[in-house]
Design an enzyme around this catalytic site. Structure first.
Site, mmCIF file in Angstrom:
data_model
loop_
_atom_site.group_PDB
_atom_site.id
_atom_site.type_symbol
_atom_site.label_atom_id
_atom_site.label_comp_id
_atom_site.label_asym_id
_atom_site.label_seq_id
_atom_site.Cartn_x
_atom_site.Cartn_y
_atom_site.Cartn_z
ATOM 1 N N HIS A 240 -21.557 -15.532 33.236
ATOM 2 C CA HIS A 240 -22.809 -15.973 32.622
ATOM 3 C C HIS A 240 -22.461 -16.822 31.397
ATOM 4 C CE1 HIS A 240 -23.896 -12.715 35.272
ATOM 5 N NE2 HIS A 240 -25.186 -12.880 35.062
ATOM 6 N N HIS B 131 0.842 -1.198 0.000
ATOM 7 C CA HIS B 131 0.000 0.000 0.000
ATOM 8 C C HIS B 131 0.881 1.253 0.000
ATOM 9 C CE1 HIS B 131 -2.374 -3.277 1.689
ATOM 10 N NE2 HIS B 131 -3.446 -2.653 1.270
ATOM 11 N N GLU C 295 -18.215 -3.139 24.940
ATOM 12 C CA GLU C 295 -17.406 -4.341 25.142
ATOM 13 C C GLU C 295 -16.157 -4.318 24.265
ATOM 14 O OE1 GLU C 295 -20.588 -4.406 24.115
ATOM 15 O OE2 GLU C 295 -21.738 -5.065 25.866
ATOM 16 N N HIS D 151 -3.896 2.983 -3.614
ATOM 17 C CA HIS D 151 -4.127 2.533 -2.234
ATOM 18 C C HIS D 151 -3.440 1.207 -1.938
ATOM 19 C CE1 HIS D 151 -6.114 1.367 1.482
ATOM 20 N NE2 HIS D 151 -6.343 0.209 0.900
ATOM 21 N N HIS E 155 -28.531 -14.330 25.181
ATOM 22 C CA HIS E 155 -27.518 -14.108 26.217
ATOM 23 C C HIS E 155 -26.817 -15.391 26.644
ATOM 24 C CE1 HIS E 155 -29.243 -10.181 26.231
ATOM 25 N NE2 HIS E 155 -28.524 -9.763 27.236
#
Lengths: 664, 664
Positions: free
Chosen positions: B464, B32, B414, B264, B476
């Site tokens: 969990h 690049h 997260e 690019h 979940h």
């Protein structure tokens, strides 16, 4: 509540939501009362004054879409479904909130027949997927006209939804595309699980959305007039989506726990429930909605009957051909042109025997599929020339009023692309496919999983699928992604070996009306192995003997994708040494797993088994057995020309030959 | 270039970057060139006027951190490393760009000794990880004072970086925290792979960053004075990070390909390279930098020698104790207090035999670890009360000048959390751990992978961890996440069975100085199984016999986490029927895989093997063998109380007993 008035107030109607929500959570001994209580007023305004929906015709193609992005507030949605008269959403289902096989699970699970447009819960997914619905609305509007598709997409989103990165990707794109029919009602309640949002979140959210090219309006979310005016204003937008910041109080109505994270994710408790009843003037027993309130809600549920009937009349005036096209588009079925198109293409390819990279084969398959299947809308996360996703002579979906194209420029937004595609699938009228490098399956993963969970046919085109991409190196070389994707239930991971299998995998993906697919495609060229035409889709069995042994089969080499030709090479060497060897191509483990034991045994053979895949071993032992061997990767890749990498990592025909012979 | 002047101009110095970059890409036949050529001027200003770095002391704790987020422009970084005098970065390495085992792979791979602060390439990661570095700077500054830690973090980021959702999460948090030492130089070149950025990207990016609480400055990225003034201004910020929008021309200098995506991701080609040489007045052969230019660059590489020496003197004046604490903090080593703290805690727990959820056990382990190990900085993505990540008596890292705390409120971000943690690990002085639900490992995944690839000790606390979370339902409930995480090379996936194993897994995670860890922890209670104290960390072997068979071992039940106690229950029933059965706890497959064959064989046994895990089977066949059986999940979960779910999905002691007996 004024029990004696003929028409209950909006606040009284909202009280029904509050009461049902807190009572259901109380009965379940778990759940999230705060959000439904906080947004009850906003939802009441939306459902009684604006939302175009008909519980008796819930899958009406031109209904407004409503997405509860903050899925933990599921009782809001279930309350609305019950109150507005979705038949199967009975009060008994509300009482069974969060119980096994109820219609009222902890988080909403897609079921348009109940007014649940998508599964939500993982924050950010709802609002982002809704962008896809709003885009699908504009694209299908461009195809079918205002008479048939002309609706809004509404979202209720939480602070958490807007903190998630995927909301940035999708909302930035929504602004770019000018999706003026998208209206997001932000539950601006200042509370998150850890406490007040200002612990971690001090964005000027409205300014942020304006920077994306959105309108923003701020209102008191408990002032029903203000909410009503804001929605009415948002609906007049001609070139921008709208964010309505609804300043609300979480758990509104609960005298002691409102405005605190104490009411976010736990039952209020019997005392607070009783105190809330008093505070909001709701004297009825749990799960009891008095007739006049229920009637008012049921009336709201019939608000759009006239609109539905008018739409049906318009639909009925279509020509047979136009009607068929419309129905096929919204059927979520298998495109009628698919099978013949694929078979014709395969026949041509088997004869021509090109040495195409499978990404090129995919691009060429699309060149025949996209013109034949008008529902297909492609795109790429800014890797169009690499993913080979754009078909010649298709125009871009430009946005800002220009939606007649068939190709979406998603930008460098892999996750956003995946959510938008899910939204288009859910909306209907479109079969979306979109490309990125397979490495970035990781970015898309929450949305891929959701597609699988929702049983939606979203097609992910993932090119550059191994160390075979070469010099870009380990950041771009998937080694664990095949395994990680195969781990997702109800996802088809399709890794074709050549151009013919690529076409077959496209057929599989489009026929899988209840599952998403990932097409794992090479950057590098591979020879055509399937040089003898078969109309039958051999890949559809998941694995099959692509080259049989000469003489007794003593060994079987199992391979996928670019490694199948390597396996064929190894077989040649083994046969030359008198070792009867079959090669099995395994484009889809999931489909092979579904075959009967006899077929599986016939494919796997009884002799030595060696697996070859330029990826890690995880999962392969299922097919190799105790004495099998695996030739593949044991860790991350390296940056170098790909031929060198295959040698460096020992993924060669010689290594396969040696592995077979060591086990004979 | 004015070859006869004593001091080459900044533009001439930048030409050296342009020439090296295009020549290296040309030689590699891939890469690049556009980005290094476009940002050469900006980088030249930064490295010659501002960046505090010393190629002779490259890992100096108080160096400025420089992150090339747009990692595809790696030749920019390699050029700078060569020009400023990092010893190992020779011109030969530049010539070997993108070749196997060169120091110049396709994308930068972390090596501070070469000035490469992190591995970049997957867009969005660099800028977001840099936020973590800037946060670590402030936290370690709060601990050690201005004398020892007082530096900036600079980033070069592309449009693509800023389109990625993770940049939203991290930059929003950077604004919230007021990380004034963070300066992002945005390569605003209007070009992406698909074409001009306005195909998909029309954000007002500066307004967006202001909405996060950033300063923004816009400059012509080729006007070195303007760039210099902008950086100088950014450095004066007292409470905000700064985005400098550098309007640049991609491939600047290439007369025909500049300002186009043609430059690019591909070599310019011999003709354009020649034309560029003429255009920028660079008459030297490929890979030749004339002495006066190299000297000027090398002088830039010695700019901070004085600062380094002054810092060393300050470091030398520390008391022995303070010096030791500083060195330990920045050693990336094993905390000296770790082993004893864990052993004492295990002894207590083995005696007390609590029935804690392993998330609670983790929280209680942290209660002893965090006070003993001052480098540990915790946090959660807005799930603090669920993840049990916050230790009593630790203060929040509040930001905006208040950085003395030990706990970060990451918000519902997260992925951002994971990148920030990686940045803190890379920076040094901090061992970060952060919590979320295991389901959201999917959101963090690109950063988890990068931690593994970079060999960084980032600790992910994921609670969990199965259907055992119950009512929240399939959105979940992780079912495939253990498999998907186990697929990532060099990641430790630790799923402890009880409180003792949880403490052991914390020890493993903190001792693994070259690998990230995921602690998979239950929501639901489990009994203490390890009731007999051992100082030895049994979990460190990955798998071990936790309960031996009575009499001849005819069967072995292999289990992890919450299913180990279920296996113990099944064993009891089998023993009662005279079937000698051992239970093997497998907290870490990765560690077990590293054991010798004899140990593995002794653990796995020769009899019937049944695996039990409340997750999918993928990967288990490795341990079960041809005749083994697996008791677990086959698809997504459901919403219901967890005890019902275990029954519903047939993950019970009875099922295990039946599976063993069917195979005897």
């Amino acid at each position: 509540m004024s029990a004696d008035s003929a028409q209950p107030s909006l606040h009284t109607m909202a009280s029904a939501i509050r009461a049902l929500s807190m009572d259901a959570v109380e009965a379940a001994k778990s759940g999230h009362p705060g959000m439904p209580m906080g947004m009850a007023d906003v939802a009441t305004v939306l459902f009684t004054q604006f939302l175009k929906f008909d519980p008796k015709n819930p899958t009406w193609a031109d209904r407004d879409r409503f997405v509860l992005s903050a899925g933990h507030g599921s009782m809001l949605l279930y309350s609305l479904a019950y109150l507005t008269g979705y038949e199967r959403m009975t009060i008994d289902e509300i009482k069974r909130f969060r119980q096994l096989h109820s219609l009222t699970p902890g988080h909403p699970e897609v079921d348009p027949s109940l007014g649940i447009e998508m599964t939500t819960g993982p924050l950010g997914q709802g609002v982002s997927t809704a962008v896809g619905m709003a885009l699908a609305e504009r694209i299908t509007n461009a195809r079918f006209g205002d008479e048939l598709i002309d609706h809004y997409t509404y979202v209720i989103a939480s602070d958490g939804d807007l903190m998630e990165g995927v909301s940035h990707e999708a909302c930035s794109l929504a602004g770019h595309l000018g999706l003026n029919r998208l209206i997001v009602l932000w539950d601006d309640n200042h509370i998150s699980i850890d406490g007040t949002t200002d612990l971690s979140f001090t964005d000027d959210t409205q300014a942020r959305f304006r920077s994306y090219g959105w309108n923003t309006i701020a209102v008191d979310g408990h002032d029903t007039d203000a909410v009503s005016k804001a929605i009415a204003q948002a609906r007049t937008s001609t070139d921008k989506p709208t964010l309505i910041a609804c300043r609300t109080i979480i758990g509104k109505g609960a005298p002691n726990k409102a405005n605190s994270h104490a009411c976010h994710g736990s039952p209020l408790g019997a005392d607070e429930v009783a105190a809330t009843r008093t505070a909001i003037g709701w004297t009825h027993e749990p799960f009891v909605v008095p007739n006049e309130v229920l009637s008012a809600w049921r009336a709201a549920g019939t608000r759009s009957v006239e609109a539905y009937n008018a739409w049906s009349s318009r639909r009925a005036t279509l020509s047979a051909e136009a009607g068929k096209a419309f129905d096929e588009a919204f059927s979520h079925g298998v495109p009628s042109a698919l099978a013949d198109t694929i078979v014709a293409f395969k026949q041509k390819i088997s004869a021509e025997k090109p040495s195409w990279a499978t990404r090129v084969a995919s691009g060429n398959t699309l060149e025949v599929l996209v013109p034949a299947i008008p529902e297909m809308v492609g795109g790429s996360a800014d890797l169009t020339p690499s993913n080979n996703t754009k078909v010649k002579n298709t125009a871009d979906v430009k946005g800002k009023g220009e939606f007649a194209g068939r190709y979406v420029r998603y930008g460098v937004r892999e996750h956003g692309m995946a959510t938008l595609m899910n939204g288009m699938t859910l909306h209907g009228g479109i079969i979306p496919y979109g490309g990125t490098f397979m490495q970035f399956a990781d970015y898309c993963r929450p949305a891929i999983r959701l597609a699988a969970l929702m049983k939606q046919r979203t097609v992910f085109v993932m090119t550059h699928d191994s160390i075979g991409l070469g010099e870009d190196g380990p950041t771009h070389q998937p080694v664990e992604h095949l395994a990680a994707l195969r781990a997702i239930p109800n996802l088809l991971v399709l890794r074709p070996a050549d151009a013919v299998e690529t076409a077959e995998c496209w057929q599989i993906a489009l026929e899988a009306t209840g599952a998403p697919s990932v097409l794992a495609l090479t950057r590098q060229n591979v020879p055509t192995l399937r040089t003898e035409h078969t109309a039958e889709n051999l890949s559809a069995r998941g694995a099959y003997v692509i080259v049989e042994a000469e003489g007794e089969r003593k060994a079987t080499i199992l391979a996928t994708g670019s490694e199948v030709s390597l396996a064929v090479e190894a077989r040649k060497a083994l046969q030359a040494q008198g070792i009867g060897t079959a090669v099995v191509s395994m484009p889809s483990w999931e489909l092979f797993e579904r075959q009967d034991d006899a077929y599986k045994a016939s494919v796997l053979g009884t002799g030595v088994r060696v697996g070859v895949e330029a990826a890690i071993r995880l999962g392969w032992d299922r097919w190799l057995g105790d004495k099998g061997a695996f030739v593949g990767m044991t860790g991350f890749g390296e940056s170098a020309p790909y031929q060198e990498l295959y040698k460096h990592f020992g993924i060669t025909a010689e290594a396969v030959v040696d592995a077979v012979k060591a086990r004979l």
